[in-house]
Design a protein around this motif. Structure first.
Motif, short mmCIF file in Angstrom:
data_model
loop_
_atom_site.label_atom_id
_atom_site.label_comp_id
_atom_site.label_asym_id
_atom_site.label_seq_id
_atom_site.Cartn_x
_atom_site.Cartn_y
_atom_site.Cartn_z
N MET A 227 80.48 46.25 49.49
CA MET A 227 81.87 46.69 49.54
C MET A 227 82.84 45.53 49.34
SD MET A 227 81.61 49.90 49.83
CE MET A 227 83.38 50.16 49.93
N PRO B 269 90.50 52.30 46.34
CA PRO B 269 89.32 51.84 45.61
C PRO B 269 88.06 51.76 46.48
CG PRO B 269 91.20 50.47 45.09
CD PRO B 269 91.61 51.37 46.21
N VAL C 234 80.66 56.25 44.82
CA VAL C 234 79.68 55.82 43.82
C VAL C 234 78.37 55.43 44.51
CG1 VAL C 234 79.14 54.11 42.04
CG2 VAL C 234 81.44 55.11 42.16
N LEU D 158 84.48 53.46 45.65
CA LEU D 158 83.21 52.74 45.61
C LEU D 158 82.20 53.37 46.56
CD1 LEU D 158 81.43 50.48 44.59
CD2 LEU D 158 82.55 48.94 46.23
N VAL E 61 74.64 50.65 41.96
CA VAL E 61 75.60 49.72 42.55
C VAL E 61 74.90 48.44 42.98
CG1 VAL E 61 77.26 49.37 44.42
CG2 VAL E 61 77.18 51.56 43.23
#
Length: 91
Positions: free
Chosen positions: A51, A71, A78, A75, A86
């Protein structure tokens, strides 16, 4: 007026319209950092760097002391769907 000034005026107009209940609003379902992390089978110490944050900052999310926004929430979504992608991209 400058491009920045024009953008600022437009943004304020959009904010005012949103406050009045007019215009489109983008709403996303809340995302739980803990649930995402557990589904990805990661520890807090592994999740924080993914992160881009400190371990203590990440823990505050899970404890509800800080709110996930913008954001970071994207993330997390995702990671929730493609944790291995990732990890490869950021690892």
């Amino acid at each position: 007026m400058s491009g920045f000034g024009d953008d600022l005026i437009r943004a304020m107009g959009e904010a005012l319209a949103h406050a009045k209940g007019e215009g489109p609003a983008v709403l996303h379902e809340p995302v739980s950092p803990r649930e995402v992390r557990e589904k990805a089978r990661l520890t807090q110490a592994q999740m924080a760097p993914l992160m881009g944050m400190s371990l203590s900052g990440y823990r505050k999310w899970e404890q509800g002391q800080r709110r996930v926004s913008g954001p970071a929430a994207a993330l997390l979504r995702v990671i929730q769907r493609e944790p291995e992608a990732v990890k490869r991209a950021l690892g």
